[in-house]
Motif scaffolding. Structure first.
Motif, short mmCIF file in Angstrom:
data_model
loop_
_atom_site.label_atom_id
_atom_site.label_comp_id
_atom_site.label_asym_id
_atom_site.label_seq_id
_atom_site.Cartn_x
_atom_site.Cartn_y
_atom_site.Cartn_z
N GLU A 1 30.16 51.87 3.98
CA GLU A 1 30.11 52.32 5.38
C GLU A 1 30.72 51.27 6.31
OE1 GLU A 1 27.62 52.45 3.24
OE2 GLU A 1 27.35 54.60 2.99
N ASP A 2 30.41 49.99 6.02
CA ASP A 2 31.00 48.91 6.81
C ASP A 2 32.52 48.88 6.65
OD1 ASP A 2 28.49 48.16 7.55
OD2 ASP A 2 28.36 46.42 6.21
N LEU A 3 32.96 49.10 5.40
CA LEU A 3 34.39 49.10 5.13
C LEU A 3 35.05 50.22 5.93
CD1 LEU A 3 36.93 48.24 3.50
CD2 LEU A 3 36.22 49.82 1.72
N ARG A 4 34.38 51.38 5.95
CA ARG A 4 34.89 52.53 6.71
C ARG A 4 35.06 52.17 8.19
NH1 ARG A 4 35.15 58.05 6.14
NH2 ARG A 4 34.82 59.24 8.04
N GLN A 5 34.11 51.38 8.68
CA GLN A 5 34.22 50.98 10.09
C GLN A 5 35.48 50.15 10.34
OE1 GLN A 5 30.88 49.09 11.82
NE2 GLN A 5 29.60 50.93 11.78
N LEU A 6 35.75 49.22 9.42
CA LEU A 6 36.94 48.39 9.61
C LEU A 6 38.21 49.24 9.47
CD1 LEU A 6 38.27 45.66 10.12
CD2 LEU A 6 38.17 45.21 7.67
N ILE A 7 38.20 50.12 8.47
CA ILE A 7 39.38 50.99 8.27
C ILE A 7 39.66 51.77 9.56
CG2 ILE A 7 40.22 53.05 7.07
CD1 ILE A 7 38.66 52.02 4.58
N PHE A 8 38.59 52.35 10.13
CA PHE A 8 38.82 53.17 11.32
C PHE A 8 39.07 52.34 12.57
CE2 PHE A 8 37.77 56.49 8.43
CZ PHE A 8 38.58 57.53 8.85
N SER A 9 38.54 51.11 12.59
CA SER A 9 38.90 50.22 13.70
C SER A 9 40.40 49.97 13.69
CB SER A 9 38.20 48.86 13.58
OG SER A 9 36.82 49.04 13.54
N LEU A 10 40.92 49.72 12.48
CA LEU A 10 42.35 49.43 12.36
C LEU A 10 43.19 50.67 12.65
CD1 LEU A 10 42.20 47.17 9.16
CD2 LEU A 10 42.64 46.43 11.51
N LYS A 11 42.70 51.82 12.19
CA LYS A 11 43.43 53.07 12.46
C LYS A 11 43.44 53.36 13.97
CE LYS A 11 42.71 55.56 8.12
NZ LYS A 11 43.77 56.49 7.77
N GLU A 12 42.29 53.13 14.58
CA GLU A 12 42.16 53.36 16.02
C GLU A 12 43.14 52.44 16.77
OE1 GLU A 12 39.61 55.64 16.94
OE2 GLU A 12 40.60 55.59 18.90
N ALA A 13 43.17 51.17 16.32
CA ALA A 13 44.03 50.19 16.99
C ALA A 13 45.49 50.54 16.85
CB ALA A 13 43.77 48.80 16.41
N THR A 14 45.84 51.27 15.81
CA THR A 14 47.26 51.61 15.59
C THR A 14 47.49 53.12 15.72
OG1 THR A 14 46.82 51.59 13.21
CG2 THR A 14 47.77 49.60 14.15
N GLU A 15 46.61 53.76 16.43
CA GLU A 15 46.74 55.18 16.79
C GLU A 15 46.94 56.12 15.61
OE1 GLU A 15 49.98 54.83 19.45
OE2 GLU A 15 48.76 53.98 21.06
N TYR A 16 46.32 55.79 14.50
CA TYR A 16 46.34 56.66 13.31
C TYR A 16 47.76 56.94 12.81
CZ TYR A 16 41.43 57.22 14.29
OH TYR A 16 40.11 56.96 14.48
N LYS A 17 48.67 56.00 13.12
CA LYS A 17 50.06 56.21 12.72
C LYS A 17 50.40 55.51 11.41
CE LYS A 17 52.01 56.81 17.32
NZ LYS A 17 52.40 56.02 18.48
N LYS A 18 49.52 54.60 10.99
CA LYS A 18 49.86 53.81 9.81
C LYS A 18 48.80 54.00 8.73
CE LYS A 18 51.39 50.28 13.02
NZ LYS A 18 52.80 50.00 12.99
N PRO A 19 49.23 54.12 7.47
CA PRO A 19 48.23 54.18 6.41
C PRO A 19 47.48 52.86 6.29
CG PRO A 19 50.46 54.24 5.50
CD PRO A 19 50.60 54.24 6.98
N VAL A 20 46.21 52.93 5.95
CA VAL A 20 45.42 51.72 5.72
C VAL A 20 45.16 51.62 4.22
CG1 VAL A 20 43.21 50.59 6.12
CG2 VAL A 20 44.40 51.71 8.02
N MET A 21 45.48 50.44 3.69
CA MET A 21 45.29 50.20 2.26
C MET A 21 44.08 49.31 2.08
SD MET A 21 49.28 49.02 1.84
CE MET A 21 49.48 49.21 0.08
N VAL A 22 43.40 49.47 0.96
CA VAL A 22 42.31 48.57 0.63
C VAL A 22 42.59 48.00 -0.75
CG1 VAL A 22 39.83 48.34 0.16
CG2 VAL A 22 40.62 49.79 2.03
N LYS A 23 42.61 46.67 -0.81
CA LYS A 23 42.93 46.02 -2.08
C LYS A 23 41.66 45.40 -2.66
CE LYS A 23 45.63 42.13 -3.85
NZ LYS A 23 46.72 41.20 -3.53
#
Lengths: 146, 502
Positions: free
Chosen positions: B289-311
């Motif tokens: 759930e915490d990871l999801r928050q960071l993923i969506f923080s980053l998506k929000e910051a980049t207007e959902y235009k870029k894929p987010v990868m998790v390594k």
């Protein structure tokens, strides 16, 4: 005219160009013979070092050719932009050595310093292309029109 | 001063008949192994300082040098090999954690080498890639389940989720500016741009000079958050959250202060000369759930235009973790195997922690399929993909693309001496010393990277053609194209492949 230039930011100061130059102009069969049998192979290119700054210098083939003007016997001449030396005419007075603003005319150790020698862009040996350019391990020395 | 128990690891052999004393070896050795002895009029060596980087051997104009393993041997013993004895001596001397670099060199199974690829014979035609079209372009990102058609019946391209378009199915994996040099980064960036693929900033931020390569850059956000800003996120084509690294699962990163020069400090946004320490965990991520928050923080910051990868690093429960990540909103999942490289890691961790990427990939792909969420994420594999054959096997095991790090460094001169942590890389790669960085000429290096990937791409096409397959899409997850040799039933079961002859 195409000339040899060194990109200072790429020159590593390994001095290998000096050895390849000396060998290429020695006429010996390999680089080891050129240096190991006391043949006094003389490089016509010199790497200047000062701390982290290195650059290889050889005859700039200047347009105003101060060395040709200074030569007392007419041994130096400029043909198609390449400053050439006729060793038969050179008497080893070293006036050109004193005159060259880049220190690029060197005393030929090979014949006991009786003549000078200088870069002729490898037109006077069997390589056909400047060997310093070919052998530079970092692409620092280039042969190009500028 | 007491007795030094530690012998030289290597011997430097010089053929004095060949040596012309040009001293190039001396000038080019950052470890100061060679020196000219005027009294004896010959070159001498201090062998203990040699790391076998092969720089001197490679540039010697007369091929006078050879480096080999020190022939001096301790008394043999299978339980305590010489290497282990020396490591204990070293720790007794220093009291410190042993450090290593690059990938795990331990003799553990390489499953790629125990997997063989199929080819068509008689009943199913093979394809000649030189005469027929062959597709190695891939798209990474979350895929829609539905196919939408317009009124004319034509398929409407799926643009619901952002995708990364790769002209070749190979990307350059995360290597930070700091761990590798400016020139190495420039080479990777230029090569990725020319190849139509991506390179990854690692966690070191992005040098402003490289913003122009942004469309081919993946920007990484790691636990240290070095160099992360809105501007940084905006530059990249995708954002990668690094949860773990195959070379050192479970621990963070440590860039020694001596690698933090003015440029690195500015790029990382840290003071010059300070150690850059990335914490082991992300301190804001303790659950999916915490990871999801960071993923969506980053998506929000980049207007959902870029894929987010998790390594993540390949570890024991990797399939379950991957399932969580696929459900967390990530678009691309990166699996990094235990042989992946690093600029510095504790030796014991590098050599003993994590699992092979082949098994992790097979387990993850299967798990995501079983749970019907394989479309939620693309899977990228890293951690010692060493050749085009490894790539083909990875695709057949279910990977969407491969990351190459070590292979890319080999292309630009790395000789795998595994001494990156010394920060004195003689090849100008893993160093920030200006005189050493200069040795890597990006004009040559980027072409070598392009050549390597082109060559692999050709080979991938050849192998696919042999199987009668004309696109990566058709090869993906096609495990019937693989057979194992010398593997036991359990290994075959995990890999999801049959044994050769079956």
């Amino acid at each position: 005219m195409k000339r040899v230039y060194v990109n200072e930011e790429r020159c590593l100061g390994c001095h290998l160009c000096e050895y390849w130059c000396a060998y290429a102009n020695s006429g010996e069969k390999d680089i080891m013979t050129a240096f190991k049998l006391g043949k006094d192979a003389t490089p016509r290119i010199n790497v200047e070092d000062d701390g982290d700054v290195h650059f290889a210098v050889q005859c700039r083939h200047c347009d105003d050719t101060p060395c040709v003007k200074a030569c007392i016997t007419g041994a130096l001449s400029c043909n198609d932009g390449v400053v050439e030396i006729n060793r038969d005419k050179c008497v080893g007075c070293y006036t050109c050595v004193l005159t060259c603003p880049y220190g690029c005319i060197v005393i030929d150790k090979k014949n006991g310093g009786k003549t000078v020698t200088k870069c002729e862009l490898c037109t006077d040996n069997s390589n056909g292309e400047p060997v310093c350019v070919r052998e530079c391990i970092n692409g620092a020395i280039v042969f190009e029109e500028r | 001063m007491s007795v030094n128990y530690i012998p030289a690891v290597f011997e430097v052999l010089r053929d004095t008949d060949r040596c012309i004393k040009c001293r190039a070896c001396e000038r080019q050795c950052a470890n100061e192994v060679h020196y000219f002895d005027e009294d004896f009029d010959k070159m001498q060596v201090i062998e203990a300082q040699c790391v076998d980087c092969q720089r001197c051997v490679t540039i010697c104009p007369t091929s006078a040098l050879k480096i080999r393993k020190n022939q001096n041997e301790f008394r043999e013993g299978a339980n305590y090999p010489q290497k282990l004895i020396i490591e204990n001596y070293l720790q007794a001397q220093t009291g410190a954690v042993l450090l290593s670099s690059m990938g795990n060199p331990v003799d553990l199974p390489v499953y790629w080498d125990k997997i063989l690829i199929n080819a068509s014979q008689v009943t199913n035609p093979s394809i000649d890639p030189l005469r027929e079209p062959m597709e190695t372009k891939v798209y990474l990102g979350k895929k829609s389940l539905d196919i939408k058609r317009g009124d004319d019946g034509e398929i409407i391209p799926d643009t619901e989720y952002p995708q990364l378009e790769l002209d070749v199915p190979i990307m350059f994996s995360a290597m930070s500016y700091g761990s590798i040099s400016y020139n190495a980064h420039e080479s990777l960036a230029r090569a990725a741009t020319q190849l139509g693929t991506f390179y990854n900033t690692g966690e070191g931020g992005l040098h402003k000079d490289f913003y122009k390569y942004g469309p081919n850059t993946i920007v990484q956000v790691a636990s240290g958050r070095f160099g992360v800003s809105k501007q940084y996120l905006d530059q990249g084509a995708a954002i990668e959250i690094k949860m773990g690294q195959g070379a050192k699962p479970g621990i963070g990163g440590h860039l020694p202060g001596k690698k933090v020069n003015a440029d690195v400090s500015q790029t990382r946004m840290i003071p010059m000369g300070t150690d850059a320490i990335s914490p082991a965990p992300h301190h804001d991520i303790y659950s999916i759930e915490d990871l999801r928050q960071l993923i969506f923080s980053l998506k929000e910051a980049t207007e959902y235009k870029k894929p987010v990868m998790v390594k993540i690093a390949a570890v024991h429960n990797v399939a379950a973790i991957a399932s969580g990540i696929a459900r967390s909103g990530a678009d691309i999942l990166v699996l990094d195997g235990f042989r992946g490289g690093t600029g510095a890691a504790p030796t014991r961790i590098r050599d003993n922690v994590g699992i092979p990427i082949e098994l992790a990939l097979a387990a993850v792909d299967q798990r995501l399929r079983d749970e019907h969420i394989r479309n939620e994420v693309s899977v990228v594999v890293a951690g010692s993909v060493r050749s085009s054959a490894d790539c083909v096997k990875a695709f057949a095991l279910g990977a969407d693309a491969c990351y190459i790090g070590t292979a890319a460094l080999l292309a630009i001169g790395c000789h795998l001496c595994r001494s990156c942590h010394g920060a004195k890389c003689n090849w100008g790669i893993a160093t920030q010393r200006a005189d050493l960085v200069r040795r890597l000429n990006p004009d040559f290096a980027y072409k070598r990277l392009v050549n390597l990937v082109h060559a692999w791409d050709h080979e991938i096409k050849e192998m696919m053609g042999g199987m009668g397959i004309n696109s990566i899409e058709s090869l993906k997850g096609n495990r019937l194209m693989l057979r194992g040799v010398g593997l036991n039933d359990r290994e075959l079961e995990i890999l999801g492949i049959k044994h050769a002859g079956e």
